[in-house]
Design an enzyme around this catalytic site. Structure first.
Site, PDB file in Angstrom:
ATOM      1  N   PHE A 272       0.849  -1.197   0.000  1.00  0.00           N
ATOM      2  CA  PHE A 272       0.000   0.000   0.000  1.00  0.00           C
ATOM      3  C   PHE A 272       0.884   1.246   0.000  1.00  0.00           C
ATOM      4  CE2 PHE A 272      -2.424   3.423   1.961  1.00  0.00           C
ATOM      5  CZ  PHE A 272      -3.631   3.353   1.273  1.00  0.00           C
ATOM      6  N   GLY A 273       0.681   2.116  -0.991  1.00  0.00           N
ATOM      7  CA  GLY A 273       1.429   3.381  -1.073  1.00  0.00           C
ATOM      8  C   GLY A 273       0.519   4.553  -0.767  1.00  0.00           C
ATOM      9  N   TYR A 274       1.008   5.458   0.070  1.00  0.00           N
ATOM     10  CA  TYR A 274       0.185   6.621   0.462  1.00  0.00           C
ATOM     11  C   TYR A 274       0.892   7.952   0.187  1.00  0.00           C
ATOM     12  CZ  TYR A 274       3.305   6.264   4.478  1.00  0.00           C
ATOM     13  OH  TYR A 274       4.425   6.179   5.277  1.00  0.00           O
ATOM     14  N   GLY A 275       2.147   7.907  -0.236  1.00  0.00           N
ATOM     15  CA  GLY A 275       2.913   9.148  -0.414  1.00  0.00           C
ATOM     16  C   GLY A 275       3.683   9.085  -1.718  1.00  0.00           C
ATOM     17  N   SER A 276       5.005   9.098  -1.597  1.00  0.00           N
ATOM     18  CA  SER A 276       5.809   9.096  -2.820  1.00  0.00           C
ATOM     19  C   SER A 276       5.589   7.832  -3.645  1.00  0.00           C
ATOM     20  CB  SER A 276       7.292   9.254  -2.476  1.00  0.00           C
ATOM     21  OG  SER A 276       7.693   8.210  -1.621  1.00  0.00           O
TER      22      SER A 276
ATOM     23  N   GLU B  75      13.507   3.692   1.103  1.00  0.00           N
ATOM     24  CA  GLU B  75      12.757   4.152   2.281  1.00  0.00           C
ATOM     25  C   GLU B  75      13.498   3.822   3.575  1.00  0.00           C
ATOM     26  OE1 GLU B  75      10.777   6.043   1.225  1.00  0.00           O
ATOM     27  OE2 GLU B  75       9.867   5.294  -0.603  1.00  0.00           O
TER      28      GLU B  75
HETATM   29  C1  BEZ Z   1       4.400   5.562   0.591  1.00  0.00           C
HETATM   30  O1  BEZ Z   1       4.125   6.279  -0.357  1.00  0.00           O
HETATM   31  O2  BEZ Z   1       3.710   4.584   0.860  1.00  0.00           O
HETATM   32  C2  BEZ Z   1       5.603   5.843   1.391  1.00  0.00           C
HETATM   33  C3  BEZ Z   1       5.807   7.103   1.871  1.00  0.00           C
HETATM   34  C4  BEZ Z   1       6.941   7.391   2.606  1.00  0.00           C
HETATM   35  C5  BEZ Z   1       7.877   6.389   2.826  1.00  0.00           C
HETATM   36  C6  BEZ Z   1       7.635   5.120   2.371  1.00  0.00           C
HETATM   37  C7  BEZ Z   1       6.508   4.838   1.629  1.00  0.00           C
END
Ligand code: BEZ
Length: 203
Positions: free
Chosen positions: A24-28, A99
């Site tokens: 699951f990705g929530y950011g970059s 990460e």
């Molecule tokens: C993400 O997009 O899921 C994510 C954001 C920051 C660090 C690692 C993953």
């Protein structure tokens, strides 16, 4: 916990007997997809909220002047919409490196939100940086967060690009996030290009 979480993540047993797994990705991971995936689906997780509370020494800032990047904090009444990628286990060698600045892999239940899979659940992985990691910065007002972001940049580029690209990607998905949107508004209002007068603007 040390900055570099690669060894801690390597020690986790997430892949035994598996040829693929949901991430699951929530950011970059939504707007910088530099890894192969088998399938991508919009999805949500329950009980977590995005916050720019994690320091970035290696991507959007430096050890002397850290930027701010996303992590998730527990928020029982909130839902976080993101993108679920079905990936093969070898992808995590790259992602654990990318990460490594405080993020640990955790298991999480996610729910797909678009037909034909809408409402179906899957168990998968997520990267979260918690308050006990060495790069943690913690809460600040959205205006103060935006000021720090406006003056930060690192090897992966300007910190404000990270926020504005994510805000645009979330809007495209119909999943605007109030915290991300508020910081993006502050950045646009203060015309952060003044903080980096020599950099090219991409948006
Ligand atoms: C993400 O997009 O899921 C994510 C954001 C920051 C660090 C690692 C993953």
């Amino acid at each position: 916990m040390a900055h570099d979480t690669r060894e801690l993540n390597r020690r986790q047993d997430h892949f035994t007997g598996r040829s693929d797994i949901w991430l699951f990705g929530y950011g970059s991971l939504i707007h910088k997809v530099d890894f192969p995936f088998l399938e991508a689906r919009d999805a949500r997780i329950q009980g977590w909220a995005r916050r720019f509370w994690q320091g970035s020494h290696d991507h959007r800032g430096t050890p002397e002047a850290p930027g701010r990047v996303l992590t998730l904090v527990e928020a029982p009444d909130e839902t976080c919409v993101g993108v679920a990628y079905r990936v093969t286990p070898d992808v995590f060698e790259h992602l654990d490196h990318r990460e490594k600045n405080g993020y640990l892999r955790l298991t999480i239940d996610m729910t797909f939100i678009r037909p034909p899979h809408q409402g179906r659940h899957a168990n998968g992985l997520i990267y979260i940086a918690g308050p006990n990691n060495a790069a943690w910065l913690g809460p600040a007002s959205e205006a103060a967060i935006a000021r720090q972001i406006a003056r930060s940049q690192g090897p992966s580029g300007r910190n404000d690009d990270y926020v504005l690209k994510l805000d645009a990607a979330l809007q495209d998905m119909g999943a605007e996030d109030p915290h991300v949107a508020a910081i993006a508004r502050h950045l646009r209002a203060s015309d952060s290009s003044h903080a980096h007068p020599s950099a090219d603007r991409e948006y």
